[in-house]
Design a protein around this motif. Structure first.
Motif, PDB file in Angstrom:
ATOM      1  N   LEU A 179      -3.059  -3.387  -2.029  1.00  0.00           N
ATOM      2  CA  LEU A 179      -2.286  -4.414  -1.330  1.00  0.00           C
ATOM      3  C   LEU A 179      -3.173  -5.170  -0.361  1.00  0.00           C
ATOM      4  O   LEU A 179      -3.111  -6.399  -0.269  1.00  0.00           O
ATOM      5  N   PHE A 210      11.800  -8.423  -0.674  1.00  0.00           N
ATOM      6  CA  PHE A 210      11.887  -7.967  -2.064  1.00  0.00           C
ATOM      7  C   PHE A 210      12.619  -6.637  -2.195  1.00  0.00           C
ATOM      8  O   PHE A 210      12.451  -5.925  -3.164  1.00  0.00           O
ATOM      9  N   PRO A 212      15.069  -9.557  -6.850  1.00  0.00           N
ATOM     10  CA  PRO A 212      14.101  -9.365  -5.763  1.00  0.00           C
ATOM     11  C   PRO A 212      13.361  -8.033  -5.901  1.00  0.00           C
ATOM     12  O   PRO A 212      12.142  -7.981  -5.757  1.00  0.00           O
ATOM     13  N   TYR A 213      14.130  -6.986  -6.214  1.00  0.00           N
ATOM     14  CA  TYR A 213      13.484  -5.685  -6.320  1.00  0.00           C
ATOM     15  C   TYR A 213      12.548  -5.618  -7.524  1.00  0.00           C
ATOM     16  O   TYR A 213      11.430  -5.112  -7.423  1.00  0.00           O
ATOM     17  N   ILE A 214      13.026  -6.134  -8.667  1.00  0.00           N
ATOM     18  CA  ILE A 214      12.203  -6.054  -9.890  1.00  0.00           C
ATOM     19  C   ILE A 214      10.879  -6.793  -9.674  1.00  0.00           C
ATOM     20  O   ILE A 214       9.807  -6.262  -9.990  1.00  0.00           O
ATOM     21  N   LEU A 215      10.980  -7.974  -9.064  1.00  0.00           N
ATOM     22  CA  LEU A 215       9.774  -8.751  -8.772  1.00  0.00           C
ATOM     23  C   LEU A 215       8.871  -7.999  -7.782  1.00  0.00           C
ATOM     24  O   LEU A 215       7.654  -7.875  -7.974  1.00  0.00           O
ATOM     25  N   GLY A 216       9.497  -7.505  -6.730  1.00  0.00           N
ATOM     26  CA  GLY A 216       8.754  -6.762  -5.712  1.00  0.00           C
ATOM     27  C   GLY A 216       8.121  -5.515  -6.278  1.00  0.00           C
ATOM     28  O   GLY A 216       6.999  -5.162  -5.939  1.00  0.00           O
ATOM     29  N   PHE A 217       8.844  -4.853  -7.165  1.00  0.00           N
ATOM     30  CA  PHE A 217       8.330  -3.637  -7.792  1.00  0.00           C
ATOM     31  C   PHE A 217       7.049  -3.947  -8.577  1.00  0.00           C
ATOM     32  O   PHE A 217       6.053  -3.238  -8.466  1.00  0.00           O
ATOM     33  N   LEU A 226       5.044  -6.619  -8.184  1.00  0.00           N
ATOM     34  CA  LEU A 226       3.986  -7.150  -7.327  1.00  0.00           C
ATOM     35  C   LEU A 226       3.452  -6.136  -6.314  1.00  0.00           C
ATOM     36  O   LEU A 226       2.244  -6.007  -6.135  1.00  0.00           O
ATOM     37  N   PHE A 227       4.369  -5.436  -5.637  1.00  0.00           N
ATOM     38  CA  PHE A 227       3.961  -4.602  -4.507  1.00  0.00           C
ATOM     39  C   PHE A 227       3.909  -3.123  -4.856  1.00  0.00           C
ATOM     40  O   PHE A 227       3.628  -2.291  -4.005  1.00  0.00           O
TER      41      PHE A 227
END
Lengths: 335, 296
Positions: free
Chosen positions: A185, A207, B18-23, B25-26
């Motif tokens: 990250l 997110f 939001p979660y799927i994208l965040g999962f 990416l992050f």
């Protein structure tokens, strides 16, 4: 019955002594923050001084002393001169006598030193750090509440194919220690040019945060299904149901989410430590640590800063105690 | 797929996006990269260079790593059970329906909300050998000259363990909720059987709060393995004296952000994950023998 009373009494005694132990560090913090440098480190071997004091002075600014030895023992006088390594001249009952420091004591009065707080406000740049901290807190709270709420709604109220697999991901990722994703990250944020900005601290919260997704999902699942069914028949969209029916009913759960997020961000240390580089951007927690590392035993200002950082949180806690305790209980029993 | 099912899928994905994208990416991308870096020489600035298992081999030759692992295990093994026992004790006392229960509960809970940096600085002062509160009180009430606490290699880890007892409030609140779920009838039955306070605790209370013990045990373990901020603040990021407070997370931080050995640190992170995972699985498996669920 007598036995039961005795047991209560013992329980009370235990709780009372435990409470005193728990509160003592707080009192010590506030007490130190109000002491002058000389009072923070009293005579070696002396008992801890809980109440900040200052020397009693007469109208001309001379110290009022009590003689301990010699013919004037027990009499009050004023100190005329005080030189290191010499006898001090003391005026007692019109006569001037010379005494060693251990032969008299300076009378004390209640005395609060506010200059530690002045030092905290100036040296730590408190107002600016407070603004940074609040900025991060507010955006994280907004981001976490909205995104986690939407995601939780999907898991709790919309039966879609693959939902369970994705929800399992939420649970699984809660188990992964932050250290594992920390370095990549950092590399990503560095290549985006985000290091040295608030972005790495704020943007991820938009997110969905697994812990709160879980918490909110549990809460949403407890809301009767027929309320949304009725709205659906009336032609209400899924988002409309979320906004008009579920969200108002789930206010306590949202409050808990917001409160815990605020608290976490207020005290967060690791992320600001890694991502903030300019001291103009420091949060309160980082500013305190930085000050501590440069002034290791300036306990007066350090305790004043600690008090200033802790006090708003304690006030917040007393205003929202019910939400707090309910939230903790919810995570512990349903978690 | 019916129209309803399709509508649900679209809505479900939309809401969860939001979660799927965040999962992705992050979480997923960093996980993959971290795994890759753990086999590389990497300092963030230059491109990673593949070196195979070298990082993992080096870990076991690195005396600082072994020290950090030992310190962390020491801290965890003593701190977690001690905090657990202490919090159960406080919760049991609070559960006696004494007057002012909510005041006591508030007092025990307050330390947990204090920003960690502030409490670390505060405890550094409380534990200061000369002039600090703890040694001052020991001398005043018991005539004991206290040790150097955090400044003494022999006492620094016990100091951290002691300090950790101050923040058991969350566990106390959770235990209180667990205790409230114990059916009153069971105590009445125990009374009829002539059970004393200890018998009631041993045979009624303790078995029924085992699910709560399990929860707090797992949470405590995970937190102990990742203990960082307190030692960073109290030792200015050094793990002093004599590396006695160099805990795993602190060494990992230093390796990555002070020495810029990011590949090596990634290997450490994965090993930490493995250790935490193994400990959690061990507790979960063993829990089948000692955790009782209602209605079983």
């Amino acid at each position: 019955m007598a036995n039961k009373h005795k047991f209560h009494w013992v329980a009370h005694l235990c709780l009372l002594s435990a409470s005193v132990t728990f509160v003592a560090p707080f009192l010590w913090m506030v007490s130190t923050s109000l002491k002058s440098e000389a009072r923070i480190f009293p005579k070696a071997g002396g008992p801890p001084q809980w109440i900040p004091t200052a020397d009693r002075l007469d109208t001309q600014g001379r110290r009022i002393v009590k003689v301990l030895e010699g013919p004037f023992a027990g009499k009050q006088g004023v100190e005329l001169s005080a030189h290191e390594g010499e006898r001090h001249e003391i005026l007692v009952e019109g006569k001037t006598i010379a005494l060693w420091p251990e032969e008299f004591e300076v009378e004390q009065r209640l005395g609060f030193q506010w200059k530690n707080y002045v030092a905290a406000l100036q040296k730590m740049d408190f107002i600016n750090n407070l603004r940074n901290t609040l900025f991060i807190c507010v955006f994280c709270v907004v981001g976490t509440v909205i995104s986690s709420g939407l995601v939780a709604y999907s898991f709790a109220r919309i039966p879609w194919k693959g939902r369970n697999v994705v929800f399992l991901c939420v649970l699984a990722t809660m188990m992964i220690p932050y250290q594992v994703t920390l370095i990549p990250l950092f590399a990503v944020y560095r290549s985006l040019g985000w290091v040295g900005t608030f972005k790495p601290l704020i943007i991820p919260s938009f997110f969905g945060v697994p812990f709160y997704i879980f918490l909110l999902r549990q809460f949403f699942m407890g809301i009767p299904e027929d309320m949304s069914a009725a709205a659906r028949i009336d032609g209400c969209s899924e988002f409309g149901i979320f906004l008009r029916i579920i969200a108002p009913l789930a206010k306590p759960a949202f409050a808990t989410t917001g409160l815990f997020t605020f608290l976490f961000e207020w005290g967060d240390f690791l992320n600001p430590l890694i991502y903030l580089q300019d001291d103009r951007q420091y949060t309160l927690a980082i500013a305190l640590q930085q000050f501590q590392s440069h002034h290791e035993s300036a306990w007066g200002p350090l305790m004043a800063m600690s008090t200033l950082i802790t006090l708003p949180i304690i006030v917040l806690f007393f205003l929202t105690q019910r939400t707090f305790i309910q939230g903790i209980t919810m995570t512990g029993l349903k978690g | 797929m019916t129209r309803m099912e399709r509508r649900n899928l679209v809505n479900g994905l939309l809401f969860a996006s939001p979660y799927i994208l965040g999962f992705l990416l992050f979480m997923l991308y960093p996980l993959a990269m971290s795994f890759y870096y753990s086999f590389c020489q990497y300092n963030v600035i230059a491109k990673p260079i593949w070196i195979g298992w070298d990082n993992y081999h080096e870990l076991f030759r690195d005396s600082d790593f072994t020290t950090a692992l030992y310190n962390t295990l020491y801290f965890t093994v003593f701190s977690v059970p001690l905090s657990l026992a202490f919090s159960i004790g406080l919760a049991l006392l609070l559960n006696q329906k004494v007057n002012g229960m909510s005041i006591y509960r508030t007092i025990f809970f307050l330390p947990t909300i204090v920003p960690v940096v502030a409490s670390a600085v505060l405890w550094l002062w409380v534990l200061t050998p000369d002039g600090g509160l703890l040694n001052g009180l020991l001398l005043q009430f018991f005539g004991i000259r206290g040790p150097g606490w955090i400044a003494d290699p022999a006492w620094s880890k016990p100091s951290l363990i002691l300090m950790n007892l101050w923040t058991v409030g969350t566990a106390v609140v959770i235990f209180l909720a667990g205790l409230a779920e114990v059916p009153k009838e069971l105590y009445e039955v125990a009374d009829i059987d002539g059970a004393g306070p200890w018998g009631k605790f041993r045979n009624v209370t303790l078995p029924l709060i085992t699910p709560t013990i399990l929860f707090n045990l797992v949470m405590g373990l995970i937190a102990a393995f990742q203990y960082f901020t307190q030692v960073y603040v109290m030792t200015n990021g050094t793990g002093s004296p004599a590396k006695s407070t160099l805990l795993y997370a602190l060494y990992l931080y230093k390796t990555s952000f002070n020495y810029l050995k990011m590949g090596y640190a990634s290997a450490m992170a994965w090993l930490l994950f493995l250790v935490i995972f193994a400990a959690t699985v061990l507790v979960m498996v063993s829990s089948k023998r000692w955790v009782h669920y209602h209605g079983e």
